[in-house]
Design a protein around this motif. Structure first.
Motif, mmCIF file in Angstrom:
data_model
loop_
_atom_site.group_PDB
_atom_site.id
_atom_site.type_symbol
_atom_site.label_atom_id
_atom_site.label_comp_id
_atom_site.label_asym_id
_atom_site.label_seq_id
_atom_site.Cartn_x
_atom_site.Cartn_y
_atom_site.Cartn_z
ATOM 1 N N ALA A 31 1.335 6.654 -5.777
ATOM 2 C CA ALA A 31 2.041 6.624 -4.496
ATOM 3 C C ALA A 31 2.153 5.187 -3.981
ATOM 4 N N VAL A 32 1.116 4.400 -4.189
ATOM 5 C CA VAL A 32 1.130 3.003 -3.743
ATOM 6 C C VAL A 32 2.216 2.223 -4.473
ATOM 7 N N THR A 33 2.321 2.401 -5.773
ATOM 8 C CA THR A 33 3.341 1.702 -6.562
ATOM 9 C C THR A 33 4.735 2.092 -6.100
ATOM 10 N N LEU A 34 4.958 3.371 -5.863
ATOM 11 C CA LEU A 34 6.274 3.831 -5.413
ATOM 12 C C LEU A 34 6.589 3.307 -4.019
ATOM 13 N N SER A 35 5.599 3.280 -3.165
ATOM 14 C CA SER A 35 5.790 2.744 -1.817
ATOM 15 C C SER A 35 6.144 1.254 -1.857
ATOM 16 N N ARG A 36 5.452 0.514 -2.695
ATOM 17 C CA ARG A 36 5.736 -0.926 -2.837
ATOM 18 C C ARG A 36 7.152 -1.171 -3.361
ATOM 19 N N ALA A 37 7.625 -0.262 -4.217
ATOM 20 C CA ALA A 37 8.973 -0.411 -4.770
ATOM 21 C C ALA A 37 10.018 -0.426 -3.673
ATOM 22 N N ALA A 38 9.768 0.323 -2.600
ATOM 23 C CA ALA A 38 10.738 0.428 -1.509
ATOM 24 C C ALA A 38 10.399 -0.474 -0.326
ATOM 25 N N SER A 39 9.394 -1.315 -0.479
ATOM 26 C CA SER A 39 8.969 -2.167 0.640
ATOM 27 C C SER A 39 9.901 -3.345 0.889
ATOM 28 N N GLY A 40 10.567 -3.805 -0.169
ATOM 29 C CA GLY A 40 11.445 -4.957 -0.019
ATOM 30 C C GLY A 40 10.745 -6.288 -0.157
ATOM 31 N N LYS A 41 9.462 -6.274 -0.454
ATOM 32 C CA LYS A 41 8.723 -7.536 -0.592
ATOM 33 C C LYS A 41 8.942 -8.184 -1.944
ATOM 34 N N GLN A 42 9.168 -7.356 -2.964
ATOM 35 C CA GLN A 42 9.517 -7.864 -4.290
ATOM 36 C C GLN A 42 10.234 -6.756 -5.037
#
Length: 62
Positions: A31-42
């Motif tokens: 879930a963390v990896t998927l959330s980071r994918a949509a964060s826009g930070k990278q």
């Protein structure tokens, strides 16, 4: 990068607004990896982006 993240979040919303935990149960990423994918930070890797789309019920073949 921000536009891509926005589009991922929009796809998630259009896919029924699944939680990241529910999405993670459908693919081989946390879930963390998927959330980071949509964060826009990278930008996520291609594999993570495709898993995100798949978890939302999107077409990964085209």
């Amino acid at each position: 990068m921000q536009r891509f993240a926005h589009d991922l979040r929009l796809l998630r919303q259009e896919g029924g607004g699944l939680t990241y935990r529910a999405m993670a149960r459908e693919v081989a990423y946390s879930a963390v990896t998927l959330s980071r994918a949509a964060s826009g930070k990278q930008l996520p890797s291609l594999e993570v982006a495709l898993a995100y789309v798949q978890a939302c019920g999107g077409d990964v073949g085209g």
